[in-house]
Motif scaffolding. Sequence first.
Motif, PDB file in Angstrom:
ATOM      1  N   ASN A   1       1.022  16.142  -3.886  1.00  0.00           N
ATOM      2  CA  ASN A   1       0.654  15.637  -5.207  1.00  0.00           C
ATOM      3  C   ASN A   1       0.740  16.769  -6.211  1.00  0.00           C
ATOM      4  O   ASN A   1      -0.070  17.698  -6.176  1.00  0.00           O
ATOM      5  CB  ASN A   1      -0.760  15.059  -5.205  1.00  0.00           C
ATOM      6  N   GLU A   2       1.773  16.715  -7.054  1.00  0.00           N
ATOM      7  CA  GLU A   2       1.931  17.715  -8.109  1.00  0.00           C
ATOM      8  C   GLU A   2       1.805  19.141  -7.562  1.00  0.00           C
ATOM      9  O   GLU A   2       1.101  19.975  -8.120  1.00  0.00           O
ATOM     10  CB  GLU A   2       0.901  17.487  -9.217  1.00  0.00           C
ATOM     11  N   LEU A   3       2.515  19.428  -6.505  1.00  0.00           N
ATOM     12  CA  LEU A   3       2.409  20.764  -5.901  1.00  0.00           C
ATOM     13  C   LEU A   3       2.877  21.852  -6.859  1.00  0.00           C
ATOM     14  O   LEU A   3       2.459  23.010  -6.734  1.00  0.00           O
ATOM     15  CB  LEU A   3       3.224  20.824  -4.604  1.00  0.00           C
ATOM     16  N   GLU A   4       3.731  21.494  -7.805  1.00  0.00           N
ATOM     17  CA  GLU A   4       4.251  22.511  -8.726  1.00  0.00           C
ATOM     18  C   GLU A   4       3.155  23.174  -9.540  1.00  0.00           C
ATOM     19  O   GLU A   4       3.297  24.305 -10.022  1.00  0.00           O
ATOM     20  CB  GLU A   4       5.317  21.905  -9.646  1.00  0.00           C
ATOM     21  N   ASN A   5       2.016  22.482  -9.701  1.00  0.00           N
ATOM     22  CA  ASN A   5       0.917  23.061 -10.461  1.00  0.00           C
ATOM     23  C   ASN A   5       0.279  24.251  -9.757  1.00  0.00           C
ATOM     24  O   ASN A   5      -0.482  25.003 -10.373  1.00  0.00           O
ATOM     25  CB  ASN A   5      -0.141  21.992 -10.750  1.00  0.00           C
ATOM     26  N   LEU A   6       0.593  24.422  -8.479  1.00  0.00           N
ATOM     27  CA  LEU A   6       0.062  25.568  -7.738  1.00  0.00           C
ATOM     28  C   LEU A   6       0.880  26.832  -7.957  1.00  0.00           C
ATOM     29  O   LEU A   6       0.434  27.919  -7.598  1.00  0.00           O
ATOM     30  CB  LEU A   6       0.020  25.244  -6.245  1.00  0.00           C
TER      31      LEU A   6
ATOM     32  N   LEU B   1       0.842  -1.191   0.000  1.00  0.00           N
ATOM     33  CA  LEU B   1       0.000   0.000   0.000  1.00  0.00           C
ATOM     34  C   LEU B   1       0.881   1.246   0.000  1.00  0.00           C
ATOM     35  O   LEU B   1       1.819   1.355   0.792  1.00  0.00           O
ATOM     36  CB  LEU B   1      -0.912   0.016   1.220  1.00  0.00           C
ATOM     37  N   VAL B   2       0.582   2.170  -0.904  1.00  0.00           N
ATOM     38  CA  VAL B   2       1.369   3.404  -1.044  1.00  0.00           C
ATOM     39  C   VAL B   2       0.441   4.595  -0.854  1.00  0.00           C
ATOM     40  O   VAL B   2      -0.353   4.919  -1.746  1.00  0.00           O
ATOM     41  CB  VAL B   2       2.056   3.476  -2.420  1.00  0.00           C
ATOM     42  N   PRO B   3       0.507   5.266   0.299  1.00  0.00           N
ATOM     43  CA  PRO B   3      -0.359   6.424   0.512  1.00  0.00           C
ATOM     44  C   PRO B   3       0.183   7.666  -0.171  1.00  0.00           C
ATOM     45  O   PRO B   3       1.397   7.901  -0.212  1.00  0.00           O
ATOM     46  CB  PRO B   3      -0.314   6.588   2.035  1.00  0.00           C
ATOM     47  N   MET B   4      -0.717   8.471  -0.734  1.00  0.00           N
ATOM     48  CA  MET B   4      -0.377   9.800  -1.219  1.00  0.00           C
ATOM     49  C   MET B   4      -0.958  10.780  -0.191  1.00  0.00           C
ATOM     50  O   MET B   4      -2.159  10.966  -0.099  1.00  0.00           O
ATOM     51  CB  MET B   4      -0.956  10.052  -2.609  1.00  0.00           C
ATOM     52  N   LEU B   5      -0.072  11.382   0.594  1.00  0.00           N
ATOM     53  CA  LEU B   5      -0.474  12.212   1.726  1.00  0.00           C
ATOM     54  C   LEU B   5      -0.615  13.662   1.273  1.00  0.00           C
ATOM     55  O   LEU B   5       0.355  14.292   0.844  1.00  0.00           O
ATOM     56  CB  LEU B   5       0.570  12.087   2.840  1.00  0.00           C
ATOM     57  N   TYR B   6      -1.827  14.187   1.383  1.00  0.00           N
ATOM     58  CA  TYR B   6      -2.078  15.558   0.962  1.00  0.00           C
ATOM     59  C   TYR B   6      -1.371  16.570   1.851  1.00  0.00           C
ATOM     60  O   TYR B   6      -1.118  16.318   3.034  1.00  0.00           O
ATOM     61  CB  TYR B   6      -3.580  15.855   0.961  1.00  0.00           C
ATOM     62  N   ALA B   7      -1.078  17.714   1.267  1.00  0.00           N
ATOM     63  CA  ALA B   7      -0.364  18.791   1.962  1.00  0.00           C
ATOM     64  C   ALA B   7      -1.356  19.642   2.759  1.00  0.00           C
ATOM     65  O   ALA B   7      -1.641  20.787   2.413  1.00  0.00           O
ATOM     66  CB  ALA B   7       0.406  19.645   0.959  1.00  0.00           C
ATOM     67  N   ARG B   8      -1.849  19.074   3.822  1.00  0.00           N
ATOM     68  CA  ARG B   8      -2.855  19.743   4.653  1.00  0.00           C
ATOM     69  C   ARG B   8      -2.272  21.007   5.279  1.00  0.00           C
ATOM     70  O   ARG B   8      -1.205  20.999   5.885  1.00  0.00           O
ATOM     71  CB  ARG B   8      -3.329  18.808   5.751  1.00  0.00           C
ATOM     72  N   GLY B   9      -3.012  22.112   5.142  1.00  0.00           N
ATOM     73  CA  GLY B   9      -2.604  23.351   5.789  1.00  0.00           C
ATOM     74  C   GLY B   9      -1.564  24.152   5.040  1.00  0.00           C
ATOM     75  O   GLY B   9      -1.112  25.196   5.533  1.00  0.00           O
ATOM     76  N   LEU B  10      -1.157  23.719   3.853  1.00  0.00           N
ATOM     77  CA  LEU B  10      -0.192  24.486   3.066  1.00  0.00           C
ATOM     78  C   LEU B  10      -0.818  25.818   2.661  1.00  0.00           C
ATOM     79  O   LEU B  10      -1.922  25.861   2.116  1.00  0.00           O
ATOM     80  CB  LEU B  10       0.219  23.706   1.822  1.00  0.00           C
TER      81      LEU B  10
ATOM     82  N   ILE C   1       8.448   9.789  -1.682  1.00  0.00           N
ATOM     83  CA  ILE C   1       8.255  10.040  -3.111  1.00  0.00           C
ATOM     84  C   ILE C   1       7.710  11.455  -3.275  1.00  0.00           C
ATOM     85  O   ILE C   1       6.752  11.841  -2.598  1.00  0.00           O
ATOM     86  CB  ILE C   1       7.232   9.059  -3.711  1.00  0.00           C
ATOM     87  N   ILE C   2       8.303  12.224  -4.173  1.00  0.00           N
ATOM     88  CA  ILE C   2       7.745  13.524  -4.564  1.00  0.00           C
ATOM     89  C   ILE C   2       7.483  13.458  -6.059  1.00  0.00           C
ATOM     90  O   ILE C   2       8.360  13.065  -6.836  1.00  0.00           O
ATOM     91  CB  ILE C   2       8.686  14.687  -4.218  1.00  0.00           C
ATOM     92  N   ASN C   3       6.269  13.839  -6.465  1.00  0.00           N
ATOM     93  CA  ASN C   3       5.915  13.693  -7.874  1.00  0.00           C
ATOM     94  C   ASN C   3       5.663  15.022  -8.566  1.00  0.00           C
ATOM     95  O   ASN C   3       5.464  16.064  -7.949  1.00  0.00           O
ATOM     96  CB  ASN C   3       4.732  12.737  -8.051  1.00  0.00           C
ATOM     97  N   ALA C   4       5.721  14.948  -9.878  1.00  0.00           N
ATOM     98  CA  ALA C   4       5.424  16.070 -10.762  1.00  0.00           C
ATOM     99  C   ALA C   4       4.798  15.489 -12.025  1.00  0.00           C
ATOM    100  O   ALA C   4       4.597  14.268 -12.128  1.00  0.00           O
ATOM    101  CB  ALA C   4       6.695  16.854 -11.097  1.00  0.00           C
ATOM    102  N   CYS C   5       4.494  16.358 -12.991  1.00  0.00           N
ATOM    103  CA  CYS C   5       3.857  15.867 -14.210  1.00  0.00           C
ATOM    104  C   CYS C   5       4.374  16.632 -15.423  1.00  0.00           C
ATOM    105  O   CYS C   5       5.189  17.551 -15.299  1.00  0.00           O
ATOM    106  CB  CYS C   5       2.341  16.000 -14.102  1.00  0.00           C
ATOM    107  N   TRP C   6       3.890  16.210 -16.590  1.00  0.00           N
ATOM    108  CA  TRP C   6       4.223  16.814 -17.864  1.00  0.00           C
ATOM    109  C   TRP C   6       5.743  16.936 -17.974  1.00  0.00           C
ATOM    110  O   TRP C   6       6.460  15.954 -17.765  1.00  0.00           O
ATOM    111  CB  TRP C   6       3.475  18.141 -18.050  1.00  0.00           C
ATOM    112  N   LEU C   7       6.292  18.112 -18.287  1.00  0.00           N
ATOM    113  CA  LEU C   7       7.739  18.293 -18.423  1.00  0.00           C
ATOM    114  C   LEU C   7       8.279  19.196 -17.311  1.00  0.00           C
ATOM    115  O   LEU C   7       9.215  19.972 -17.523  1.00  0.00           O
ATOM    116  CB  LEU C   7       8.072  18.892 -19.799  1.00  0.00           C
ATOM    117  N   HIS C   8       7.728  19.073 -16.124  1.00  0.00           N
ATOM    118  CA  HIS C   8       8.075  19.967 -15.019  1.00  0.00           C
ATOM    119  C   HIS C   8       9.348  19.517 -14.306  1.00  0.00           C
ATOM    120  O   HIS C   8       9.396  19.398 -13.084  1.00  0.00           O
ATOM    121  CB  HIS C   8       6.903  20.045 -14.040  1.00  0.00           C
ATOM    122  N   THR C   9      10.366  19.277 -15.086  1.00  0.00           N
ATOM    123  CA  THR C   9      11.612  18.739 -14.549  1.00  0.00           C
ATOM    124  C   THR C   9      12.362  19.739 -13.683  1.00  0.00           C
ATOM    125  O   THR C   9      13.064  19.354 -12.742  1.00  0.00           O
ATOM    126  CB  THR C   9      12.523  18.274 -15.694  1.00  0.00           C
TER     127      THR C   9
END
Length: 346
Positions: free
Chosen positions: A160-165, A116-125, A208-216
Amino acid sequence: MKKNFFLVFITTGAFITLLSCSKQELPEETTQEGPNTTMATSTTSSSTFNLGVNGHPLGPESYTSVPAKEQIALLKKLGMKSYRFDVTTTLSNGKMHAENYFTPLKYAAAEAGIVLVPMLYARGLDFNMKMSEAYNQGRWVAELFAQRYKNDFHYYNIGNELENLFILPLKSGTSSSHYDLKKFNIALHYLWGMNDGIKAKDPTAKTIINACWLHTAYIKMLENKGLKFDIIGWQWYDYMERSAKSSYGINDISTYLTSRFSKPIWFTEVGYKNNNNSTKESDRKAFFDSFMAKVAKNPRVKGAFIYELFDEPEKNHVHESYYGIIKWYTPYTQYKPTAYASAILQ
């Protein structure tokens, strides 16, 4: 056919969510904004490749109507090794919302050998925080969570994909200039706190920290600042695959990423947009087959998680309702595998 149709078939036939580019249209971009597309290649198969699936077993009804043990049995029959799911916690004590659904899930997963792999939301950011406040908030959320559940998890997807913010409009994400750097620094310190909080209570854990598209550049900036997380997660969908190839000449996102990073890569979401359930299942199957064949040959890619297990028709949303590799044809009592899921069972 009842809810256990899938198991009968087997017997007889043999991510409050953050803005996510995973399920959004890509912005219009010019190739001048694009990255250098020089890529390393690899043809060596990885013996540790981990095929997994995403789901929402703590809610909504499309999942909670299926007993945890049955969900895990489906994963096992599909040959999946891991189950990634999103987790929201209570800020006062780190307890999962809907923990009553998690308890049978963890016992069923342990019995079946499913990770099981939890994706923990950034509560309170909050981007109005000071950096020290962001660190403390992230640490608080993650440390309480790890203290409570350290015996249940080894891997933790933090945020989860915080860079989109804070990515700037119409930017590819391949340069630090493509981001609001003030907001980036707040996110950095929040994630730093999460990483430290988990490892304070669960020292052998892998984050694990994730991103998407070409957000290298986002991931590269985190690394350059000294954030010591363990695994790079990446979210990748069919329309990204097409756009990357046509706009930037990127034929294989896995080699593109492994030529730029030294950490292990997990594709934490791999999906095919299915607007209004209009996509041909043969097209989705072809995409999954092609993508999985490519990444399984790259020894630096250690896993890929299909998005997602079940359709979620209760969302009633053109982009969100029909990602499942198992489809409901009578919500929520009758389901059947898609072409891709059926093929895995042969």
